[in-house]
Enzyme design. Structure first.
Site, PDB file in Angstrom:
ATOM      1  N   CYS A   1      45.409  51.897  33.977  1.00  0.00           N
ATOM      2  CA  CYS A   1      44.974  52.362  32.695  1.00  0.00           C
ATOM      3  C   CYS A   1      44.640  53.816  32.591  1.00  0.00           C
ATOM      4  CB  CYS A   1      44.024  51.459  32.018  1.00  0.00           C
ATOM      5  SG  CYS A   1      43.268  52.199  30.493  1.00  0.00           S
TER       6      CYS A   1
ATOM      7  N   CYS B   1      40.997  54.369  31.515  1.00  0.00           N
ATOM      8  CA  CYS B   1      39.992  53.741  32.481  1.00  0.00           C
ATOM      9  C   CYS B   1      40.094  54.609  33.682  1.00  0.00           C
ATOM     10  CB  CYS B   1      40.649  52.365  33.012  1.00  0.00           C
ATOM     11  SG  CYS B   1      40.709  51.225  31.468  1.00  0.00           S
TER      12      CYS B   1
END
Length: 425
Positions: free
Chosen positions: A349, A352
């Site tokens: 991600c 992230c």
């Protein structure tokens, strides 16, 4: 949420940190981080994972997305038990986890001028990402750390690799509540308490970082979504799942105590680095002289407040034994942490990964400061323009933003205490 009293391996207590952070540090730090110098972070989000190949469901074409102004595909993984839910879940995760890379032409030109100024300032080292053609500036205010839907085995794989392979832990010792291992937890804390203080501190820093990230995700959770807006806010049940004493079999409070330990380490680094930023030659350069001067004034005010904290962590307890053994341990400490920073390139991600890289680099910079005490203390007495200790703009931005994340976590814990108290009434 039973987190009170004195912390292990230091002379500080939770209540003192709460009061000091929420009243003295947090307001000043948030103002500083909203300035141009600290909101733009240059990062390479395109490094391939050096440890394994991604085979997640969200590697399928249905889960791919092109973030704004990024040249690489984005494959945010999302776990679901039913195959029919994969596409829907992945589309949600990719939307929430995408990085907004948009910058105005004026901002891009200013960033180039900032970099030119830094390059001419005889920096101690050049970071690889600074000159990589795949690196990009990201506006951190446009890309806040919050819930993205990144969870399940793919996310656990990251943390499992960190805990199992990079925390000086033998495979025979199992972590409590590890979903990837059976019969976990027996003897773990007996093993941990038997470690030297340096290795025990290392584990607690990693655990504290993990707890802080989970606090952010619980505090900025996607509560509702419709065609015209998304509602973000505190998810109390998510927070309880991660930190409630009963639901976590006693692990939650330990995790939060490690978060406070991490706070102390990074706060101590800010207190130690004050002489570096007090030098007249240092500027928070963005080309706006008046604002740059105001920001430096605010920065020094913040660092003086950090220095005034009455119960600082005593870093002299680390690496204090036999010199040869201490040097070897310090090198192991350093190499292991570098390895953790490389694992961040395995986070699929983008958002992230962005915050994971920033926070590990920020903590790494804090450790660099604590391990460079003599060079920093000598700086005010040095007449030359090439001091033996240097921080790049990227290290400075990551240091303060990482501490901003920890400071925010401590502030959010007060909010969750209030919310949980209201639920019991």
């Amino acid at each position: 949420m039973k987190v009170t009293g004195t912390l292990d391996d230091c002379a500080c207590d939770v209540e003192t940190i709460d009061s000091f952070n929420n009243k003295e540090i947090f307001p000043k730090l948030q103002k500083l981080l909203s300035s141009d110098y600290f909101r733009f972070y240059k990062v390479n989000l395109n490094n391939p994972c050096p440890f394994w190949t991604d085979h997640s469901q969200c590697g399928l074409k249905y889960c791919a997305v092109k973030p704004l102004l990024l040249d690489v595909d984005y494959f945010p993984p999302q776990y679901s038990e039913a195959a029919s839910q994969d596409i829907e879940e992945c589309e949600k995760a990719e939307k929430l986890g995408a990085v907004d890379g948009s910058l105005s032409d004026e901002t891009r030109q200013a960033l180039q001028e900032w970099k030119k100024h830094d390059d001419e300032s005889d920096r101690f080292c050049m970071l690889d990402d600074e000159d990589s053609p795949k690196s990009q500036y990201v506006d951190l205010l446009l890309n806040p750390e919050r819930f993205t839907g990144y969870k399940g085995p793919e996310a656990w794989r990251i943390w499992n690799s960190i805990y199992e392979e990079n925390c000086f832990k033998p495979y025979s010792v199992k972590r409590p509540l590890n979903p990837l291992a059976s019969n976990s937890g027996q003897g773990f804390y007996r093993w941990l308490e038997g470690l030297c203080v340096e290795k025990r501190a290392f584990f607690r820093l990693v655990s504290g970082l993990h707890a802080s990230i989970n606090t952010h995700l619980s505090a900025r959770y996607l509560l509702d979504e419709n065609w015209f807006e998304m509602k973000w806010g505190h998810n109390v049940s998510e927070f309880q799942q991660r930190f409630d004493e009963e639901l976590t079999e006693g692990e939650g409070p330990k995790r939060l105590r490690n978060l406070y330990f991490l706070y102390l380490i990074e706060l101590r680094a800010l207190a130690k680095i004050l002489p570096y930023f007090e030098r007249p030659a240092f500027h928070l350069y963005t080309g706006q002289r008046t604002q740059d001067n105001e920001n430096k004034k605010l920065l020094l005010e913040l660092l003086h407040v950090a220095k005034s904290f009455p119960l600082h962590f005593d870093e002299t307890a680390l690496f204090a034994g036999n010199k040869k053994e201490a040097m070897k341990l310090k090198e192991d400490f350093k190499m292991t942490f570098k390895n953790i920073s490389r694992i961040m390139d395995c986070v699929e991600c983008f958002k992230c990964r962005l915050w994971g890289k920033l926070q590990t680099q920020g903590l790494g910079t804090a450790l660099k400061i604590l391990f460079s005490e003599r060079q920093i203390e000598a700086m005010p007495n040095m007449s030359n323009t090439n001091p033996s200790f240097q921080l790049s703009r990227q290290e400075i931005v990551s240091l303060f933003n990482a501490f901003g994340r920890i400071s925010t976590s401590v502030r959010e814990l007060e909010n969750f205490r209030s919310l949980l108290s209201n639920l019991k009434q």
